[in-house]
Design a protein around this motif. Structure first.
Motif, PDB file in Angstrom:
ATOM      1  N   GLU A 154       0.839  -1.207   0.000  1.00 34.58           N
ATOM      2  CA  GLU A 154       0.000   0.000   0.000  1.00 34.58           C
ATOM      3  C   GLU A 154       0.871   1.253   0.000  1.00 34.58           C
ATOM      4  OE1 GLU A 154      -3.819  -0.774   2.654  1.00 34.58           O
ATOM      5  OE2 GLU A 154      -1.990  -1.373   3.714  1.00 34.58           O
ATOM      6  N   SER A 155       0.413   2.272  -0.728  1.00 37.61           N
ATOM      7  CA  SER A 155       1.091   3.562  -0.760  1.00 37.61           C
ATOM      8  C   SER A 155       0.095   4.669  -0.448  1.00 37.61           C
ATOM      9  CB  SER A 155       1.731   3.814  -2.131  1.00 37.61           C
ATOM     10  OG  SER A 155       2.788   2.894  -2.373  1.00 37.61           O
ATOM     11  N   PHE A 156       0.509   5.612   0.397  1.00 33.07           N
ATOM     12  CA  PHE A 156      -0.350   6.720   0.806  1.00 33.07           C
ATOM     13  C   PHE A 156       0.416   8.022   0.566  1.00 33.07           C
ATOM     14  CE2 PHE A 156      -1.066   2.987   3.445  1.00 33.07           C
ATOM     15  CZ  PHE A 156      -2.444   2.776   3.312  1.00 33.07           C
ATOM     16  N   VAL A 157      -0.136   8.884  -0.282  1.00 35.83           N
ATOM     17  CA  VAL A 157       0.528  10.140  -0.627  1.00 35.83           C
ATOM     18  C   VAL A 157       0.120  11.211   0.369  1.00 35.83           C
ATOM     19  CG1 VAL A 157       0.848  11.906  -2.381  1.00 35.83           C
ATOM     20  CG2 VAL A 157       0.600   9.503  -3.064  1.00 35.83           C
ATOM     21  N   LEU A 158       1.095  11.816   1.025  1.00 33.09           N
ATOM     22  CA  LEU A 158       0.850  12.879   1.984  1.00 33.09           C
ATOM     23  C   LEU A 158       0.898  14.239   1.286  1.00 33.09           C
ATOM     24  CD1 LEU A 158       1.461  10.439   3.794  1.00 33.09           C
ATOM     25  CD2 LEU A 158       2.755  11.945   5.303  1.00 33.09           C
ATOM     26  N   LYS A 159       0.060  15.151   1.736  1.00 37.09           N
ATOM     27  CA  LYS A 159      -0.049  16.471   1.136  1.00 37.09           C
ATOM     28  C   LYS A 159       0.302  17.556   2.157  1.00 37.09           C
ATOM     29  CE  LYS A 159      -1.663  14.914  -2.802  1.00 37.09           C
ATOM     30  NZ  LYS A 159      -0.866  15.020  -4.049  1.00 37.09           N
ATOM     31  N   PRO A 160       0.878  18.693   1.711  1.00 36.78           N
ATOM     32  CA  PRO A 160       1.155  19.794   2.646  1.00 36.78           C
ATOM     33  C   PRO A 160      -0.150  20.436   3.110  1.00 36.78           C
ATOM     34  CG  PRO A 160       1.640  20.451   0.382  1.00 36.78           C
ATOM     35  CD  PRO A 160       1.333  18.987   0.334  1.00 36.78           C
ATOM     36  N   VAL A 161      -0.227  20.719   4.397  1.00 36.05           N
ATOM     37  CA  VAL A 161      -1.459  21.281   4.942  1.00 36.05           C
ATOM     38  C   VAL A 161      -1.260  22.634   5.594  1.00 36.05           C
ATOM     39  CG1 VAL A 161      -2.679  19.109   5.225  1.00 36.05           C
ATOM     40  CG2 VAL A 161      -1.115  19.863   7.015  1.00 36.05           C
ATOM     41  N   TYR A 162      -0.161  22.880   6.274  1.00 28.07           N
ATOM     42  CA  TYR A 162       0.102  24.191   6.861  1.00 28.07           C
ATOM     43  C   TYR A 162       1.574  24.254   7.239  1.00 28.07           C
ATOM     44  CZ  TYR A 162      -0.095  21.833  11.418  1.00 28.07           C
ATOM     45  OH  TYR A 162       0.112  20.998  12.483  1.00 28.07           O
ATOM     46  N   SER A 163       2.015  25.440   7.620  1.00 32.05           N
ATOM     47  CA  SER A 163       3.411  25.635   7.992  1.00 32.05           C
ATOM     48  C   SER A 163       3.487  26.281   9.353  1.00 32.05           C
ATOM     49  CB  SER A 163       4.126  26.526   6.974  1.00 32.05           C
ATOM     50  OG  SER A 163       3.542  27.806   6.956  1.00 32.05           O
ATOM     51  N   TYR A 164       4.670  26.280   9.927  1.00 35.45           N
ATOM     52  CA  TYR A 164       4.875  26.999  11.173  1.00 35.45           C
ATOM     53  C   TYR A 164       6.249  27.645  11.166  1.00 35.45           C
ATOM     54  CZ  TYR A 164       8.038  23.424  13.027  1.00 35.45           C
ATOM     55  OH  TYR A 164       9.096  22.578  13.239  1.00 35.45           O
ATOM     56  N   ASP A 165       6.317  28.810  11.782  1.00 37.37           N
ATOM     57  CA  ASP A 165       7.591  29.487  12.013  1.00 37.37           C
ATOM     58  C   ASP A 165       8.027  29.194  13.435  1.00 37.37           C
ATOM     59  OD1 ASP A 165       8.339  31.164   9.676  1.00 37.37           O
ATOM     60  OD2 ASP A 165       6.309  31.914   9.984  1.00 37.37           O
ATOM     61  N   THR A 166       9.320  28.964  13.631  1.00 34.75           N
ATOM     62  CA  THR A 166       9.837  28.819  14.977  1.00 34.75           C
ATOM     63  C   THR A 166      10.220  30.197  15.487  1.00 34.75           C
ATOM     64  OG1 THR A 166      12.050  28.429  14.115  1.00 34.75           O
ATOM     65  CG2 THR A 166      10.650  26.516  14.451  1.00 34.75           C
ATOM     66  N   THR A 167      10.920  30.253  16.586  1.00 34.98           N
ATOM     67  CA  THR A 167      11.294  31.542  17.151  1.00 34.98           C
ATOM     68  C   THR A 167      12.277  32.244  16.235  1.00 34.98           C
ATOM     69  OG1 THR A 167      13.159  30.604  18.355  1.00 34.98           O
ATOM     70  CG2 THR A 167      11.030  30.601  19.467  1.00 34.98           C
ATOM     71  N   GLU A 168      12.465  33.524  16.467  1.00 32.13           N
ATOM     72  CA  GLU A 168      13.286  34.332  15.571  1.00 32.13           C
ATOM     73  C   GLU A 168      14.732  33.862  15.524  1.00 32.13           C
ATOM     74  OE1 GLU A 168      12.908  38.332  16.781  1.00 32.13           O
ATOM     75  OE2 GLU A 168      10.805  38.526  16.203  1.00 32.13           O
TER      76      GLU A 168
END
Length: 286
Positions: A81-95
């Protein structure tokens, strides 16, 4: 799972990588090209929504942010079985951090992560090929607590509060079977929307508690660990040894640098799986 805690591991792994490269070769203090760092966590019985890809910046790079990895091919395989993952959101870390992560998730409902499953993660991006494999561990065995409710009286004096904390009848004792001496860790989280603090005269305190990974069959928790009224879920996670190695290497400082642990072929980071069981305890005013 506590994602904030895991992001700290993720950031520490990237930082340690740069420091290690710098110390190994004074002539080449920074990598010549971007590195891909992976943090992929699977949880038994939960959707797959915690695979993060990050691009690092070299220390002498004048760019304001690394290249976001939102166009990678991310495939999770289980047998045929193969499952394709999709981008959903991003996050910024500290400066002060040098990573920018993109979270990938599986969008459909036909993937169930189960105990004993072997998963392979494959990532293709800009000519780079990364891969890793993990096995979903067993659920913790016979996880129990001696208390399900704690009643809190009014405290006229601090001395009364201290006596209540250490009273034997208020000590939470967690137990489970662990015949193979495997690693676990504990997460306790208040699940109320707006919980009231137990002791209002004290400074604000965290609503959750997280232990480090350890090998044992019991854990004792004093009432002082529980800081707010309402229901608390106490989750016991069964973790793989690779996660423990990452945890240990993430705790290093500049006086004792070793290469951070990674199980990603062709890249850096961690791909691993967890299984858990949950008990609950409620704090109520007496």
């Amino acid at each position: 799972m506590d994602k904030i805690n895991n992001k700290l591991f993720f950031s520490a792994l990237v930082s340690l990588t740069f420091l290690t490269i710098s110390c190994e070769d004074d002539l080449t203090p920074v990598p010549l090209e971007n590195l891909i760092v992976v943090r992929g966590y699977l949880y038994a019985g939960q959707p797959v929504n915690d695979v993060i890809l990050a691009s690092t910046l070299a220390l002498d790079d004048e760019s304001e942010s690394p290249l976001p990895l939102d166009s990678a091919e991310v495939i999770l395989k289980r047998g045929t079985e193969s499952f394709v993952l999709k981008p959903v959101y991003s996050y910024d870390t500290t400066e002060t951090d040098t990573i920018f992560g993109i979270t990938y998730a599986y969008p459909d409902s036909d993937l169930v992560v189960a105990e004993g499953d072997t998963f392979t993660l494959e990532i293709n991006y800009d000519g780079q090929q990364l891969s890793a494999e993990t096995i979903v561990p067993a659920q913790p065995d016979s996880f129990t607590t001696n208390l399900d409710t704690l009643y809190v009286p009014n405290f006229d004096r601090n001395r009364d509060y201290i006596r209540w904390i250490f009273a034997d009848s208020n000590i939470v004792r967690l137990n489970w079977d662990n015949s193979n001496d495997e690693y676990h860790y504990l997460l306790m989280d208040n699940v109320e929307e707006d919980p009231q603090p137990l002791e209002k005269t004290l400074p604000p305190r965290w609503r959750r508690f997280i232990s480090q990974p350890f090998i044992d069959t019991t854990y004792t928790m004093f009432a002082s660990t529980i800081t707010h009224f309402g229901r608390h879920d106490i989750v016991l996670f069964h973790v793989q040894e690779d996660y423990v190695l990452l945890y240990q290497s993430s705790g290093q400082d500049s006086r004792d640098l070793n290469e951070p642990f990674s199980n990603i072929n062709g890249g850096l980071g961690m791909f691993t799986a967890f299984n858990s069981d949950t008990v609950s305890i409620v704090l109520l005013p007496e």
